[in-house]
Design a protein around this motif. Structure first.
Motif, PDB file in Angstrom:
ATOM      1  N   LEU A  31      40.384  36.156  54.324  1.00 55.50           N
ATOM      2  CA  LEU A  31      39.547  37.347  54.227  1.00 55.50           C
ATOM      3  C   LEU A  31      39.656  37.962  52.832  1.00 55.50           C
ATOM      4  O   LEU A  31      38.647  38.280  52.199  1.00 55.50           O
ATOM      5  CB  LEU A  31      40.009  38.354  55.281  1.00 55.50           C
ATOM      6  CG  LEU A  31      39.205  39.638  55.434  1.00 55.50           C
ATOM      7  CD1 LEU A  31      37.896  39.336  56.119  1.00 55.50           C
ATOM      8  CD2 LEU A  31      39.973  40.650  56.253  1.00 55.50           C
ATOM      9  N   ASN A  32      40.889  38.090  52.356  1.00 56.80           N
ATOM     10  CA  ASN A  32      41.084  38.734  51.059  1.00 56.80           C
ATOM     11  C   ASN A  32      40.574  37.870  49.914  1.00 56.80           C
ATOM     12  O   ASN A  32      40.034  38.396  48.945  1.00 56.80           O
ATOM     13  CB  ASN A  32      42.558  39.078  50.845  1.00 56.80           C
ATOM     14  CG  ASN A  32      42.924  40.353  51.577  1.00 56.80           C
ATOM     15  OD1 ASN A  32      42.040  41.130  51.937  1.00 56.80           O
ATOM     16  ND2 ASN A  32      44.190  40.566  51.803  1.00 56.80           N
ATOM     17  N   SER A  33      40.741  36.552  50.000  1.00 57.29           N
ATOM     18  CA  SER A  33      40.212  35.728  48.914  1.00 57.29           C
ATOM     19  C   SER A  33      38.692  35.818  48.894  1.00 57.29           C
ATOM     20  O   SER A  33      38.077  35.863  47.835  1.00 57.29           O
ATOM     21  CB  SER A  33      40.598  34.259  49.031  1.00 57.29           C
ATOM     22  OG  SER A  33      41.703  34.081  49.794  1.00 57.29           O
ATOM     23  N   LEU A  69      36.875  38.321  49.855  1.00 64.91           N
ATOM     24  CA  LEU A  69      36.526  39.633  49.326  1.00 64.91           C
ATOM     25  C   LEU A  69      36.718  39.666  47.811  1.00 64.91           C
ATOM     26  O   LEU A  69      35.862  40.142  47.063  1.00 64.91           O
ATOM     27  CB  LEU A  69      37.409  40.691  49.993  1.00 64.91           C
ATOM     28  CG  LEU A  69      37.120  42.133  49.619  1.00 64.91           C
ATOM     29  CD1 LEU A  69      35.712  42.495  50.011  1.00 64.91           C
ATOM     30  CD2 LEU A  69      38.101  43.058  50.315  1.00 64.91           C
ATOM     31  N   PHE A 123      32.275  46.582  53.022  1.00 67.07           N
ATOM     32  CA  PHE A 123      31.734  45.394  52.365  1.00 67.07           C
ATOM     33  C   PHE A 123      30.219  45.500  52.210  1.00 67.07           C
ATOM     34  O   PHE A 123      29.670  45.215  51.141  1.00 67.07           O
ATOM     35  CB  PHE A 123      32.106  44.135  53.146  1.00 67.07           C
ATOM     36  CG  PHE A 123      31.750  42.879  52.408  1.00 67.07           C
ATOM     37  CD1 PHE A 123      32.437  42.515  51.266  1.00 67.07           C
ATOM     38  CD2 PHE A 123      30.706  42.068  52.839  1.00 67.07           C
ATOM     39  CE1 PHE A 123      32.104  41.365  50.566  1.00 67.07           C
ATOM     40  CE2 PHE A 123      30.368  40.922  52.143  1.00 67.07           C
ATOM     41  CZ  PHE A 123      31.074  40.572  51.008  1.00 67.07           C
ATOM     42  N   MET A 135      40.073  46.020  46.229  1.00 66.03           N
ATOM     43  CA  MET A 135      40.845  45.259  47.209  1.00 66.03           C
ATOM     44  C   MET A 135      41.808  46.192  47.938  1.00 66.03           C
ATOM     45  O   MET A 135      42.010  46.071  49.138  1.00 66.03           O
ATOM     46  CB  MET A 135      41.665  44.161  46.521  1.00 66.03           C
ATOM     47  CG  MET A 135      40.867  43.028  45.959  1.00 66.03           C
ATOM     48  SD  MET A 135      39.997  42.097  47.215  1.00 66.03           S
ATOM     49  CE  MET A 135      41.384  41.382  48.084  1.00 66.03           C
ATOM     50  N   GLU A 184      39.385  28.803  43.333  1.00 62.99           N
ATOM     51  CA  GLU A 184      40.813  29.110  43.232  1.00 62.99           C
ATOM     52  C   GLU A 184      41.712  28.039  43.834  1.00 62.99           C
ATOM     53  O   GLU A 184      42.719  27.656  43.274  1.00 62.99           O
ATOM     54  CB  GLU A 184      41.073  30.427  43.931  1.00 62.99           C
ATOM     55  CG  GLU A 184      42.232  31.176  43.352  1.00 62.99           C
ATOM     56  CD  GLU A 184      42.362  32.508  44.043  1.00 62.99           C
ATOM     57  OE1 GLU A 184      43.471  32.847  44.432  1.00 62.99           O
ATOM     58  OE2 GLU A 184      41.334  33.201  44.212  1.00 62.99           O
TER      59      GLU A 184
END
Lengths: 600, 602
Positions: free
Chosen positions: A217-219, A221, B116, B136, B487
């Motif tokens: 979820l955080n990645s 976002l 969001f 964040m 990533e």
């Protein structure tokens, strides 16, 4: 806590691995006086905590219900008992506090030691090791794994130890008071152990699922925020929102299942406690009727029962922490046991006072993976003071040559010598100060520009200023808001890529290397930085052996000698004019460059 | 002259919005789940009530035993009653936990989705004001604080309130003065817990920050290992880590000092109350005012009070933290995009759109010099090159056209209509954009290319990749087009990333192509090859290319040279060589080594 998304689907560590416990203990030995103190305090706290209900019982049985004594004596006795009770309360409070701090300090100090050892060890490992291991995993070893171990140190030492002692103490007291009733109570120990293990196992899986989903979820976002303009430009808002909501919902589902798990298990200890109370009331009551138990003992029993379940609950909570800490400890020690493939020489040659700077590669053969050779028996000699430019396309082996010269890797055959000394016989630190290298990427410390240039070279401010002035780089410093005192790095002044190159160059010049190695940046840098850099390069070539992986024509033209490499072999060498006249590979490279970049 | 500017408030603390405004954020969730909450709270209260019954039963038993009036059957009956109640308590605890804590998770989810959705509507200045780290934090720390306050906070508040009131009433019922005396340490406990919990939170945040520093330091050491070794900085780095580590140890001890106080203080307060009961209560029993059963029940009740008193202090903190976080979320949600909030009317896209800039001046902030200064420019079909030094306004121009920043009314026309009267999404849907820094998402190569057209077929994706001269390299990746990038995936070089971003833009097949220096890391031969393809493909359409490569610019139809936000010159390559000194000097700089070359080579 910010965990950077590094999260290993680790297995639980084995609690019974003696060697790991042994190594942990070895780290603890240097703190043995404090540890002994903490253990003594722990016995005191336990003793005190258990003495309190006993005092209460003495007050009740000895004075409050002792109708055979006269009123004044009962009141006086109660007063004394109360005084003791009060003193003990305060002592327990103070010792608990001191013990917590001492144990925290020990745990933290040990972890700090392990972290320092591990970090120093990791920095000594060879580059092949870093190629084989992802950055994230190494960082996890240094941070999260050590954190896990620390949790265990404080948990194991503070809680486990205290609670074990307390649990045993309570059991002993219960047995002293009434054997049968105490036996009845002991059935709760295996029962709660069983529940604990079951819960730990289920909760572990649940927590892992939650953490995993949170990372996703955080990645998502994070990516969406940093790529927001792209999402908007490509009209992705709706789809992103739906994806995010799916991830968010997945997270919700996982947290809900954790709540269900907790909802099932959390009330269990409390339930067992009530169950025990009921048993005491029924069985103990019967014993009183049969005059085998006093009322005070029954009341004390009920109080001890409450104390009895607290350690059980604590132990069950710590169980999973210890498990994951053992897994972390195992990984940490494994890393500590990994040796470097680049060894310091047993008897290094003493570094000569003056280095002439003759550099020779003698039939050097190398491959990164044992299969694909990168250098084929390459021989090359640089005379003292000579400036040599290496040219060739990507993959021709230029960078490998530099890697070998700095002993980042060991050649499979052949030798590299400086003034006739095999570099493998030099101490690594000596080698790397004789050879000064400017790499393409720059490590910037969060400090002043001066500190960034000096680093650990021991130069004074004046010396730095002189060097900068001589090489024309003072202009670069002059452009920055506060000169040498400008803070750079995160939160400070941001250097352009050209300025970073200049910083890297200044760093190396401050170390006055006998041999200069320059890996020129491929990316274009701003014109002014480029001018300064050209001038500095020209200056530093003077009277110094230099090896340059060159991308700029201006640098190549300044070199005394040009070496064209292709597929790990030297295909041509000579001066620019000679090579152009020969019309071979080098001439082709130049022609290609002209066609591509600068043609008309 | 009309200028536009973006207000850029400092990172100052957001002012506290009114409580009712903040609660409005939560109201929908509370209303939607009111039944769930009502049942949960009822279960919680019943649990509290049942827990209070147990000491009464024990008292009954002990009194009976003291007076020797109780039979073994009576005792058994009492024991069974205790077990039955305990069972009910366990069941109801599950119910309230699932309903109330579950509610807080539901609320968290809906707030998170709302944040969001809001972010998706924000403009570029917003993302410059708020760093990704801050945003964040809103969706992790702040949401967690709100969730905590609405879950455990609600539970603890309701529980503590009911438990303490009911317990105190029961105690008062037994003996008023003794109750008041025994309760004496309790308010201090609540007060201390509140203070300490606040400090603890503060110190714990410091620990977390320092842990992040440690992590960041280790990470940068590992990725810079070549540099560290080359400069023999191993000791230096270890010493630096030692310094960070020592600070970390210190902060941890500061946390331990508080943690080491909180729980012993609760024990202390409980034990002091116990002491009072022993001394005063004992005297009352001796003087015959209190029965032995009352005395024992009193002790049980007091033990029950310790937790609610701690909880009151704890809840006060949680609620305060929750409100602070809610305030930050509120400020995030009320921030407005400076772009017109017009919904896409669904009108068909223009086929040959053109942009007209009319005396456009733009600043990033009121106190900054204009990034664009009185620009007049027509951008219609054809290939337009834009060049100029760093900071001359090239990228700003592209970003304004793509409607990432607000512009003043009447200064930018899109197909003869003021862009401020059009939905930003409508204008953007005409532009295929390649930015300076290619942004790839953690997904497959294919999905990254198909970002703007998820429905594109495989052939179309491959065709776009081929046009961007990246197809061969994609096929060389471990899983070809299915290779994960981003990533956690394969690392691509800057040039490869840029060409992927180009393929992404080409796949969209939109009437305007904007390449904002998006091929700078691609080697010149490939750039040239790609560009030749673009010329054909975009014949008759609008292409805008920002570049500093003279070679590239010479292939465009028309070049605009910007300097300090102004157009200093515009025209064809040859025209500019003659007319613009800036352009001429760029040309000289890039061509000079080769000019030397010629001289040297003869």
């Amino acid at each position: 806590m910010k965990d950077f998304g590094y999260d290993e689907d680790g297995r639980a560590g084995s609690l019974s691995d003696i060697r790991i416990w042994g190594r942990i203990l070895r780290y603890s030995t240097r703190h043995w006086p404090a540890l002994t103190g903490a253990v003594l305090l722990s016995f005191f706290v336990t003793g005190g905590t258990l003495a309190l209900p006993a005092l209460l019982q003495r007050g009740i049985d000895g004075y409050i219900t002792a109708t055979d004594l006269d009123g004044a004596a009962r009141l006086a006795g109660l007063g004394t008992t109360s005084l003791w009770y009060g003193l003990l309360v305060i002592l327990v409070f103070a010792t608990t506090f001191v013990q917590t701090i001492v144990l925290e300090w020990i745990g933290q100090s040990i972890m700090h030691r392990i972290r320092q050892d591990l970090f120093a060890h990791v920095l000594r490992l060879d580059l092949q090791f870093f190629n084989d291991h992802p950055t994230g995993r190494l960082v996890t070893r240094l941070t999260n794994d050590i954190q896990n171990m620390y949790e265990m140190f404080t948990s194991v030492m503070v809680t486990l130890f205290n609670e074990m002692v307390r649990l045993l103490g309570i059991l002993v007291l219960l047995f002293l008071m009434n054997v049968e009733l105490a036996l009845l109570m002991t059935i709760f120990v295996p029962l709660s152990a069983l529940i604990t293990i079951l819960f730990a196992r289920l909760a572990r899986a649940c927590f892992r699922a939650i953490r995993h989903q949170l990372v996703r979820l955080n990645s998502f976002l994070q990516e969406a925020i940093s790529g927001m303009s792209i999402l908007q430009l490509f009209g992705r808002e709706g789809k992103s929102r739906r994806e995010f909501e799916d991830l968010s919902h997945g997270y919700l589902q996982r947290t809900l299942s954790l709540i269900r798990l907790f909802g099932t298990f959390m009330p269990m200890t409390e339930f067992m406690s009530s169950l025990a109370t009921a048993l005491i009331l029924w069985y103990g009551g019967g014993e009183i009727i049969r005059s085998r138990l006093t009322l005070g003992e029954l009341v004390a029993f009920i109080s001890y029962m409450r104390l009895f379940f607290q350690p059980l609950r604590e132990l069950s909570q710590k169980y999973s922490i210890v498990q994951s800490a053992m897994a972390s400890a195992e990984r940490i020690f494994q890393l500590l046991d990994t040796g470097s493939r680049i060894a310091e020489p047993d008897q290094p040659i003493a570094r000569p006072a003056a280095i002439r700077g003759e550099l020779r590669f003698d039939k050097v053969r190398f491959s990164y993976d044992q299969h694909q050779p990168v250098l084929h028996d390459l021989s090359l000699t640089l005379r003292p003071g000579q400036a040599v430019a290496l040219v060739g396309t990507t993959g021709s082996g230029k960078t490998t040559l530099v890697n070998l010269l700095l002993r980042f890797y060991e050649p499979q055959a052949g030798a590299i010598t400086i003034d006739g000394m095999n570099i493998a016989r030099l101490a690594l630190a000596d080698l790397r100060t004789i050879v000064g290298v400017v790499l393409q990427d720059v490590l910037i410390l969060q400090d002043s520009l001066l500190a960034n240039i000096v680093m650990n070279s021991g130069r004074s401010r004046q010396e730095v200023e002189e060097i900068l002035a001589r090489t024309g780089m003072a202009r670069f410093v002059g452009r920055l808001p506060r000169g040498l005192d400008t803070l750079i790095g995160e939160g400070g002044h941001e250097l352009s890529s050209g300025e970073k190159q200049l910083l890297a160059f200044a760093r190396v010049l401050c170390r006055a290397p006998a041999i200069l190695v320059l890996d020129e940046a491929t990316a274009a840098i701003d014109t002014e930085s480029e001018n300064i850099l050209e001038e500095a390069i020209a200056d530093s070539f003077r009277g110094r052996t230099s090896l340059v992986i060159a991308h700029r024509l201006s640098t190549i033209r300044r070199a005394d000698h040009i070496i064209a490499m292709r597929h790990g072999r030297i295909v041509e060498q000579g001066s620019h004019d000679e090579l152009m006249a020969a019309g071979g590979y080098y001439a082709d490279l130049v022609a290609m460059d002209r066609h591509n970049g600068n043609g008309e | 002259m009309e200028t536009t500017s973006l207000d850029r408030p400092g990172p100052a603390r957001p002012t506290r919005a009114g409580l009712s405004q903040l609660l409005n954020l939560l109201r929908p969730s509370f209303t939607r789940h009111r039944l769930r909450l009502a049942v949960g709270l009822t279960a919680l209260l019943v649990v509290d009530f049942l827990q209070l019954i147990i000491p009464r039963i024990i008292k009954h038993g002990v009194d009976g035993l003291a007076a020797l009036t109780i039979s073994r059957d009576d005792l058994l009956r009492l024991a069974v009653l205790v077990i039955a109640i305990a069972l009910a308590v366990a069941g109801l605890r599950f119910v309230w936990r699932y309903l109330i804590i579950g509610f807080s998770r539901l609320l968290e989810e809906s707030l998170r989705n709302r944040i969001f959705s809001h972010l998706l509507k924000m403009d570029a200045p917003f993302f410059e004001r708020h760093t990704p780290g801050d945003l964040m934090a809103h969706s992790s720390n702040d949401l967690a604080a709100v969730q905590m306050a609405c879950g455990m906070g609600v539970v603890a508040a309701a529980d503590a309130l009911v438990m303490s009131v009911a317990t105190i009433i029961f105690m008062l019922h037994i003996h008023v003065e003794l109750t008041l005396l025994a309760l004496l340490p309790m308010p201090f406990l609540a007060w201390f817990t509140r203070i300490l919990a606040g400090r603890l939170h503060h110190r714990f945040t410091t620990v977390q920050e320092q842990f992040s520093l440690l992590t960041e330091f280790s990470r940068s050491a590992v990725i810079s290992i070549r540099l560290i070794k080359a400069y023999t900085m191993e000791r230096f780095q270890t010493a630096q880590l030692d310094r960070l580590g020592r600070q970390y140890v210190k902060s941890n001890i500061a946390v331990a000092v508080i943690q080491g106080l909180i729980s012993p203080i609760a024990t202390l307060a409980g034990n002091l109350g116990m002491l009072i009961i022993l001394f005063v209560g004992g005297r009352l029993v001796i003087t015959g005012v209190l029965t032995m059963g009352d005395f024992v029940a009193f002790i049980s009740y007091l033990a029950m009070l310790v937790w609610p008193m701690m909880a009151i202090g704890w809840v006060a903190n949680i609620v305060q933290r929750g409100l602070t976080s809610l305030n930050r979320i509120h400020h995030l949600l009320i921030s407005q995009s400076a772009l017109p909030d017009i919904a896409d009317s669904g009108e068909p896209p223009l086929v040959r759109p053109s942009f007209s800039l009319r005396n456009l001046t733009f600043r990033y902030a009121p106190d900054l010099p204009p990034a664009l200064d009185a620009i007049d420019l027509e951008i219609g079909p054809g290939i337009h090159g834009i060049t100029g030094r760093t900071g001359s306004g090239k990228s700003t121009l592209c970003r304004l056209l793509a409607r990432l920043y607000p512009v003043p009314d009447g200064r930018v026309l899109f197909g003869d209509r003021d862009v401020n009267t059009l939905a930003p999404a409508f204008v953007r849907s005409h532009i295929a954009y390649v930015g300076q820094e290619p942004i790839l998402f953690s997904d497959t190569v294919a999905a990254n290319i198909a970002l703007g057209r998820p429905e594109a077929t495989e052939e179309e994706i491959v065709e776009a990749a081929r046009s961007a001269a990246i197809d061969d390299e994609i096929r060389d990746l471990p899983d070809g087009y299915a290779t994960l990038v981003g990533e956690r995936g394969v690392k691509l070089s800057g040039g490869q990333r840029q060409r992927l971003a180009l393929a992404r833009a080409l796949l969209c097949n939109r009437p305007v192509l904007v390449i904002d220096d998006g091929l700078s890391a691609v080697d010149v031969a490939t750039e040239h090859e790609v560009f030749a393809g673009l010329r054909q493909r975009f014949a008759g359409r609008t292409v805008l290319i920002v570049s500093n490569r003279i070679k590239m610019l010479s292939l465009t139809d028309r070049i605009v040279v910007l300097d300090e936000g102004r157009i200093v010159c515009a025209g064809g390559h040859d025209e500019l060589l003659a007319a613009s000194t800036l352009y001429r000097s760029m040309y000289d700089k890039q061509m000079r080594p080769q000019a030397d070359e010629k001289g040297a080579a003869g």
